[in-house]
Design a protein around this motif. Structure first.
Motif, PDB file in Angstrom:
ATOM      1  N   LYS A   2       0.842  -1.196   0.000  1.00 34.30           N
ATOM      2  CA  LYS A   2       0.000   0.000   0.000  1.00 34.30           C
ATOM      3  C   LYS A   2       0.876   1.243   0.000  1.00 34.30           C
ATOM      4  O   LYS A   2       1.820   1.357   0.750  1.00 34.30           O
ATOM      5  N   ASN A   5      -0.837   7.783   2.075  1.00 32.47           N
ATOM      6  CA  ASN A   5      -2.053   8.587   1.931  1.00 32.47           C
ATOM      7  C   ASN A   5      -3.242   7.770   1.423  1.00 32.47           C
ATOM      8  O   ASN A   5      -4.070   8.273   0.688  1.00 32.47           O
ATOM      9  N   ASN A   6      -3.311   6.496   1.801  1.00 39.98           N
ATOM     10  CA  ASN A   6      -4.417   5.636   1.394  1.00 39.98           C
ATOM     11  C   ASN A   6      -4.577   5.536  -0.120  1.00 39.98           C
ATOM     12  O   ASN A   6      -5.678   5.386  -0.619  1.00 39.98           O
ATOM     13  N   THR A   7      -3.507   5.651  -0.844  1.00 40.66           N
ATOM     14  CA  THR A   7      -3.548   5.465  -2.293  1.00 40.66           C
ATOM     15  C   THR A   7      -2.978   4.091  -2.616  1.00 40.66           C
ATOM     16  O   THR A   7      -2.257   3.497  -1.831  1.00 40.66           O
ATOM     17  N   PHE A   8      -3.339   3.606  -3.780  1.00 39.13           N
ATOM     18  CA  PHE A   8      -2.898   2.292  -4.213  1.00 39.13           C
ATOM     19  C   PHE A   8      -2.200   2.415  -5.566  1.00 39.13           C
ATOM     20  O   PHE A   8      -2.487   3.328  -6.344  1.00 39.13           O
ATOM     21  N   THR A   9      -1.334   1.468  -5.843  1.00 37.07           N
ATOM     22  CA  THR A   9      -0.756   1.405  -7.177  1.00 37.07           C
ATOM     23  C   THR A   9      -1.845   0.908  -8.127  1.00 37.07           C
ATOM     24  O   THR A   9      -2.872   0.357  -7.675  1.00 37.07           O
ATOM     25  N   PHE A  13      -5.000  -1.644  -7.273  1.00 40.11           N
ATOM     26  CA  PHE A  13      -6.380  -1.279  -7.572  1.00 40.11           C
ATOM     27  C   PHE A  13      -7.048  -2.363  -8.406  1.00 40.11           C
ATOM     28  O   PHE A  13      -8.166  -2.781  -8.126  1.00 40.11           O
TER      29      PHE A  13
END
Length: 100
Positions: A2, A5-9, A13
């Motif tokens: 992960k 900042n709670n983003t995903f590759t 995703f």
């Protein structure tokens, strides 16, 4: 893994929302992406050559509508037609790669 900042590759995703590679839903997504990518590449090459869809169509003996459908992922292209578009219409060379 992960990202911050709670983003995903993109891979994370796809796995979360479409499943692992080999699952039908994921394969449909991947296949659609390849078609979209090809249309985008054709459009980019055509614009780079300074041609309209109608001009490219005339050079390869097809219609503006066919070129538009390819660029907008509405129609799949046959390899022989793709080669004709790239070589005769755009003055390029088509190269394919197979990865196993």
């Amino acid at each position: 893994m992960k990202a911050t900042n709670n983003t995903f590759t993109l891979e994370q995703f796809k796995e979360k929302n479409y499943g692992a590679k080999g699952i039908a839903k994921r394969e449909k997504l991947e296949s659609g992406y390849q078609n979209f990518k090809l249309g985008a590449l054709l459009q980019e090459a055509r614009l780079g050559a300074g041609l309209t869809q109608a001009e490219l169509a005339e050079k390869v003996g097809t219609t503006k509508s066919y070129i538009s459908k390819l660029e907008n992922d509405i129609k799949e292209v046959r390899l022989s037609n793709l080669q004709k578009i790239v070589e005769l219409g755009l003055g390029g060379k088509l190269e394919l790669t197979i990865r196993l």
